[in-house]
Design a protein around this motif. Structure first.
Motif, mmCIF file in Angstrom:
data_model
loop_
_atom_site.group_PDB
_atom_site.id
_atom_site.type_symbol
_atom_site.label_atom_id
_atom_site.label_comp_id
_atom_site.label_asym_id
_atom_site.label_seq_id
_atom_site.Cartn_x
_atom_site.Cartn_y
_atom_site.Cartn_z
ATOM 1 N N ASP A 167 0.749 -1.079 0.023
ATOM 2 C CA ASP A 167 -0.096 0.044 -0.027
ATOM 3 C C ASP A 167 0.905 1.224 0.180
ATOM 4 N N ILE A 168 1.893 1.178 0.719
ATOM 5 C CA ILE A 168 2.833 2.310 0.892
ATOM 6 C C ILE A 168 4.163 1.599 0.544
ATOM 7 N N VAL A 169 5.014 2.680 -0.018
ATOM 8 C CA VAL A 169 6.508 2.538 -0.234
ATOM 9 C C VAL A 169 7.100 3.820 0.399
ATOM 10 N N LEU A 170 8.105 3.853 1.231
ATOM 11 C CA LEU A 170 8.760 4.758 1.721
ATOM 12 C C LEU A 170 10.179 4.783 1.284
ATOM 13 N N LEU A 171 10.680 5.715 0.569
ATOM 14 C CA LEU A 171 12.044 5.869 0.117
ATOM 15 C C LEU A 171 12.894 6.908 0.924
ATOM 16 N N ASP A 172 14.075 6.406 1.426
ATOM 17 C CA ASP A 172 14.935 7.271 1.999
ATOM 18 C C ASP A 172 16.377 7.554 1.373
ATOM 19 N N PRO A 173 16.373 8.607 0.480
ATOM 20 C CA PRO A 173 17.372 8.873 -0.267
ATOM 21 C C PRO A 173 18.389 9.662 0.396
ATOM 22 N N PRO A 174 19.651 9.574 -0.140
ATOM 23 C CA PRO A 174 20.747 10.310 0.447
ATOM 24 C C PRO A 174 20.402 11.684 0.779
ATOM 25 N N PRO A 175 20.950 12.466 1.985
ATOM 26 C CA PRO A 175 20.803 13.805 2.011
ATOM 27 C C PRO A 175 21.791 14.395 0.939
ATOM 28 N N ALA A 176 21.801 14.485 -0.287
ATOM 29 C CA ALA A 176 22.443 15.171 -0.957
ATOM 30 C C ALA A 176 22.155 15.385 -2.444
ATOM 31 N N LEU A 177 22.547 16.066 -3.135
ATOM 32 C CA LEU A 177 21.834 16.095 -4.753
ATOM 33 C C LEU A 177 22.826 15.278 -5.492
ATOM 34 N N GLY A 178 22.704 13.971 -5.531
ATOM 35 C CA GLY A 178 23.465 13.237 -6.284
ATOM 36 C C GLY A 178 22.503 11.987 -7.322
ATOM 37 N N THR A 179 23.103 11.371 -7.997
ATOM 38 C CA THR A 179 22.565 10.554 -8.917
ATOM 39 C C THR A 179 21.221 9.858 -8.290
ATOM 40 N N ILE A 180 21.607 9.076 -7.043
ATOM 41 C CA ILE A 180 20.556 8.345 -6.636
ATOM 42 C C ILE A 180 19.436 9.219 -5.855
ATOM 43 N N SER A 181 19.815 10.204 -5.522
ATOM 44 C CA SER A 181 18.743 11.068 -4.891
ATOM 45 C C SER A 181 17.700 11.533 -6.040
ATOM 46 N N LEU A 182 18.384 11.859 -7.336
ATOM 47 C CA LEU A 182 17.569 12.344 -8.408
ATOM 48 C C LEU A 182 16.762 11.196 -8.829
ATOM 49 N N ALA A 183 17.329 10.149 -8.984
ATOM 50 C CA ALA A 183 16.446 8.978 -9.328
ATOM 51 C C ALA A 183 15.223 8.590 -8.487
ATOM 52 N N VAL A 184 15.565 8.547 -6.939
ATOM 53 C CA VAL A 184 14.350 8.549 -6.219
ATOM 54 C C VAL A 184 13.348 9.518 -6.197
ATOM 55 N N MET A 185 13.963 10.893 -6.202
ATOM 56 C CA MET A 185 12.734 11.898 -6.485
ATOM 57 C C MET A 185 12.042 11.667 -7.740
ATOM 58 N N GLN A 186 12.617 11.255 -8.687
ATOM 59 C CA GLN A 186 11.799 10.983 -10.000
ATOM 60 C C GLN A 186 10.761 9.977 -9.835
ATOM 61 N N ALA A 187 11.346 8.855 -9.076
ATOM 62 C CA ALA A 187 10.455 7.750 -8.982
ATOM 63 C C ALA A 187 9.263 7.771 -7.937
ATOM 64 N N ALA A 188 9.470 8.638 -7.133
ATOM 65 C CA ALA A 188 8.232 8.802 -5.950
ATOM 66 C C ALA A 188 6.973 9.690 -6.554
ATOM 67 N N ASN A 189 6.005 9.331 -5.993
ATOM 68 C CA ASN A 189 4.650 10.380 -6.331
ATOM 69 C C ASN A 189 4.393 11.103 -5.279
ATOM 70 N N ALA A 190 5.298 11.339 -4.128
ATOM 71 C CA ALA A 190 4.866 11.987 -3.144
ATOM 72 C C ALA A 190 6.165 12.628 -2.189
ATOM 73 N N LEU A 191 6.173 13.581 -1.894
ATOM 74 C CA LEU A 191 7.450 14.115 -1.039
ATOM 75 C C LEU A 191 7.098 14.706 0.255
ATOM 76 N N LEU A 192 7.879 14.279 1.432
ATOM 77 C CA LEU A 192 7.592 14.603 2.727
ATOM 78 C C LEU A 192 9.006 15.297 2.977
ATOM 79 N N VAL A 193 9.147 16.469 3.518
ATOM 80 C CA VAL A 193 10.132 17.152 3.941
ATOM 81 C C VAL A 193 10.345 17.524 5.217
ATOM 82 N N PRO A 194 11.119 16.487 6.134
ATOM 83 C CA PRO A 194 11.387 16.987 7.422
ATOM 84 C C PRO A 194 12.232 18.083 7.810
ATOM 85 N N LEU A 195 12.020 19.037 8.771
ATOM 86 C CA LEU A 195 13.027 20.074 8.945
ATOM 87 C C LEU A 195 12.855 20.484 10.533
ATOM 88 N N ALA A 196 13.800 20.656 11.158
ATOM 89 C CA ALA A 196 14.042 21.069 12.629
ATOM 90 C C ALA A 196 13.692 22.561 12.362
#
Length: 398
Positions: A234-263
């Motif tokens: 039902d739910i897939v949670l993706l935890d990408p690297p905290p940097a703008l790299g190729t894996i992060s870009l691939a993950v951001m493109q694969a996702a259909n929702a974005l949750l941004v945590p910030l302190a």
């Protein structure tokens, strides 16, 4: 070789050995995490949206087996596995309809220390308690999420168990089925990570310098592989690297929702603004290259919020003024209970009993349920499902 450089290797090895000692100490006797949490009948009824009488009636007429009593004759409470059976028998499963698209949520911020992996793991276990089928994909070579699930990335995870065989320039796997690992949660699975996943960054960066066609194909390949796997969840949670790299870009493109945590600190706020600006530029470039990026929702959630700290309240007010309704109204509160659980490589939802005081634990759990429930509501809204009314609410309304 420089002796100080050698010391880096020694420090890393000493740290890995200590992680393994902590893991074994926490998860004896089998050195693997177990799920000991139990839910009383009142809590089970609340989770299922029914009355305790309905559960008791199902146990009395044989539709549900009652939990075996303890030595003193008391009910020990229900396991997550028993709750899943109860949901099936009583028609209380929250699973998506077959034609509903699985939620694929990337939990991302380029600023470290915002609790990205902690939020991901707690969110996975929250959804697990609620009865959803969940897949967590650790795409970060630092593997914090993998560690919180009870695996030691250095000793228990090989490169062949990560995304590497699927995403590498010379892949040895054509689907992602090989990487799915079971966890102590019967309805939560994990694709783990370790440091060797970082090799993908080098390979794809080198390939991208020759034109980018390989990069584009890997972006599409990750999305395709995740979508195929997601049909079982039902739910897939993706935890990408905290940097703008190729894996992060691939993950951001694969996702259909974005949750941004910030302190709730000024540096975190400023860094998150930069992250959002970079995301705008990158998604525009991806779309110009014919790589679609579409999200059902984009939300920010304030993590590690100290309600007693005036500076936190001030920064939170700035967030509200800046981000408006995109900022989820309920923050995740800073709690020693979360820190103590993390020391045991656990989340609040896995604790058999409070670590601190019962009051602190109850307050922390209630806050997490409310804060993470906001994300659940967004997912269900995407499926066109409103939250069902409980039997108690129906009776009171009558």
């Amino acid at each position: 070789m420089n002796s100080e450089i050698d010391r880096i290797s020694e420090l890393a090895e000493a740290g890995e050995r200590m992680i393994e000692r902590l893991r074994k100490k926490a998860f004896l006797p089998e050195a693997r995490k177990g799920l000991l949490a139990r839910y009383g009948i009142a809590e089970a009824a609340a989770l299922l949206g029914c009355s305790t009488n309905r559960i008791r009636m199902a146990e009395e007429d044989g539709r549900l087996p009652p939990p075996p009593p303890t030595e003193n004759g008391r009910r020990p409470g229900y396991t997550i596995e028993q709750l899943l059976v109860m949901r099936d028998v009583l028609g209380a499963s929250p699973a998506r309809a077959p034609l509903d698209v699985p939620a694929m949520i990337a939990v991302q911020n380029f600023k470290g220390g915002v609790g990205k992996s902690t939020v991901t793991t707690h969110l996975a276990h929250y959804f697990g308690v609620q009865g959803y089928r969940v897949l967590v994909v650790d795409c970060d070579s630092q593997a914090t999420t993998t560690t919180l699930f009870g695996f030691n990335p250095h000793f228990n995870v090989t490169r062949e168990q990560t995304l590497y065989p699927y995403l590498s320039i010379e892949p040895t796997q054509s689907t992602l089925d090989y990487a799915v690992q079971g966890t102590p949660w019967p309805n939560v699975d994990l694709i783990p990570s370790n440091l060797e996943l970082f090799d993908v960054e080098y390979e794809l960066a080198a390939a991208g310098s020759d034109g980018g066609s390989v990069l584009a194909s890997r972006f599409r390949k990750l999305k395709q592989g995740l979508m195929e796997l997601a049909q079982n969840y039902d739910i897939v949670l993706l935890d990408p690297p905290p940097a703008l790299g190729t894996i992060s870009l691939a993950v951001m493109q694969a996702a259909n929702a974005l949750l941004v945590p910030l302190a709730a600190t000024t540096p975190d706020f400023c860094s998150t603004v930069q992250f959002l600006s970079m995301m705008e530029q990158v998604t525009g470039q991806l779309q110009d290259a014919g790589i679609a990026v579409e999200y059902d929702f984009v939300r920010l959630i304030c993590s590690k919020f100290d309600a007693n700290d005036p500076s936190h309240a001030m920064v939170r007010q700035i967030m509200e003024q800046s981000f408006g309704p995109a900022l989820l109204p309920v923050p995740i509160l800073e709690s020693a209970e979360i820190s103590h659980a993390a020391l045991r490589m656990m989340t609040i939802y896995e604790l058999e009993r409070p670590i601190g005081t019962a009051r602190t634990h109850k307050r922390c759990r209630a806050n997490l349920d409310e804060a993470l429930g906001q994300v659940e509501a967004l997912v269900r809204r995407g499926w066109g499902v409103a939250e069902p009314a409980s039997e108690e609410a129906i009776v009171n309304a009558a």
